[in-house]
Motif scaffolding. Structure first.
Motif, PDB file in Angstrom:
ATOM      1  N   VAL A   1      61.170 111.598  74.456  1.00 29.09           N
ATOM      2  CA  VAL A   1      60.145 112.582  74.100  1.00 29.09           C
ATOM      3  C   VAL A   1      59.255 112.039  72.981  1.00 29.09           C
ATOM      4  N   LYS A   2      59.858 111.435  71.968  1.00 27.83           N
ATOM      5  CA  LYS A   2      59.076 110.862  70.866  1.00 27.83           C
ATOM      6  C   LYS A   2      58.081 109.839  71.392  1.00 27.83           C
ATOM      7  N   GLU A   3      58.528 109.013  72.316  1.00 26.10           N
ATOM      8  CA  GLU A   3      57.664 107.992  72.902  1.00 26.10           C
ATOM      9  C   GLU A   3      56.493 108.636  73.649  1.00 26.10           C
ATOM     10  N   GLY A  44      57.069 119.387  69.235  1.00 21.34           N
ATOM     11  CA  GLY A  44      55.899 119.743  68.439  1.00 21.34           C
ATOM     12  C   GLY A  44      55.027 120.765  69.141  1.00 21.34           C
ATOM     13  N   LYS A  65      65.594 112.775  73.168  1.00 18.42           N
ATOM     14  CA  LYS A  65      64.747 112.817  71.968  1.00 18.42           C
ATOM     15  C   LYS A  65      63.937 111.531  71.825  1.00 18.42           C
ATOM     16  N   SER A  66      64.559 110.389  72.059  1.00 17.58           N
ATOM     17  CA  SER A  66      63.845 109.112  71.972  1.00 17.58           C
ATOM     18  C   SER A  66      62.725 109.049  73.008  1.00 17.58           C
ATOM     19  N   SER A  77      67.037 122.260  69.669  1.00 16.23           N
ATOM     20  CA  SER A  77      67.300 120.928  69.126  1.00 16.23           C
ATOM     21  C   SER A  77      66.152 119.957  69.410  1.00 16.23           C
ATOM     22  N   LEU A  78      65.276 120.297  70.366  1.00 13.13           N
ATOM     23  CA  LEU A  78      64.139 119.430  70.689  1.00 13.13           C
ATOM     24  C   LEU A  78      62.808 119.943  70.134  1.00 13.13           C
ATOM     25  N   SER A 125      61.348 120.426  67.269  1.00  9.69           N
ATOM     26  CA  SER A 125      60.587 119.646  66.287  1.00  9.69           C
ATOM     27  C   SER A 125      60.058 118.353  66.910  1.00  9.69           C
ATOM     28  N   THR A 126      60.775 117.806  67.873  1.00  8.35           N
ATOM     29  CA  THR A 126      60.321 116.578  68.548  1.00  8.35           C
ATOM     30  C   THR A 126      59.175 116.886  69.502  1.00  8.35           C
ATOM     31  N   LYS A 138      70.355 112.443  72.584  1.00  9.26           N
ATOM     32  CA  LYS A 138      69.765 111.347  71.808  1.00  9.26           C
ATOM     33  C   LYS A 138      68.732 110.596  72.639  1.00  9.26           C
ATOM     34  N   ARG A 170      53.954 110.527  71.232  1.00  9.10           N
ATOM     35  CA  ARG A 170      53.249 109.595  70.345  1.00  9.10           C
ATOM     36  C   ARG A 170      51.871 109.256  70.915  1.00  9.10           C
TER      37      ARG A 170
END
Length: 153
Positions: free
Chosen positions: A80-82, A118, A77-78, A112-113, A115-116, A74, A85
């Protein structure tokens, strides 16, 4: 540029970072229990180009581990999203795979990662080949080719 290294506990993430740093700065251990509790960054240069590499907690520790697997995933993923972005900071993602362990289970972390992550650049580093039963080491790739391809690697 940014580099994010991730994988299971004991797969050699921190050791690879120490090799790149050319010094022992990232805590590393041969224990089954992880020693990286947070996402930590380290700066280094190659040919005067500066890099920042991020060490992440292992993704397979049980509830008694330093960072339980669900929490580690979790948090990753947070993080990586940051990073993705900001298009100016899109990192290279490196999955550290321990070659003598169950490769399919380790690739599930990438899955599991995916899609994050990309379209960000992605690579795999296989470690622990000295403990691997495949000899010569080039045989390992043939033995794992179908598994790697099934995950789109």
């Amino acid at each position: 540029p940014n580099i994010v290294i991730f994988g299971t506990t004991g797969s050699g993430k921190s050791s690879i970072i120490n090799i790149l740093l050319e010094r022992e700065e990232a805590p590393a251990s041969n224990d089954a229990m992880g020693c990286t509790a947070t996402t930590d960054n380290y700066d280094f240069s190659i040919d005067e180009r500066k890099y920042r590499i991020w060490d992440t907690p292992g993704l397979n520790e049980g509830s008694e581990g330093l960072v339980p697997a669900k929490v580690a995933l979790k948090n990753l993923k947070s993080f990586v999203k940051e990073l993705v972005r900001d298009k100016n900071r899109t990192p290279l993602f490196i999955l550290c795979v321990e070659g003598s362990q169950d490769v399919k289970a380790q690739l599930r972390h990438y899955d599991s990662l995916k899609s994050t992550i990309g379209a960000a650049p992605f690579s795999i580093v296989v470690t622990g080949m000295d403990r691997c039963s495949s000899s010569p080491w080039s045989k390992w790739w043939g033995e794992h080719q179908n598994i790697l391809q099934s995950f789109g690697v």
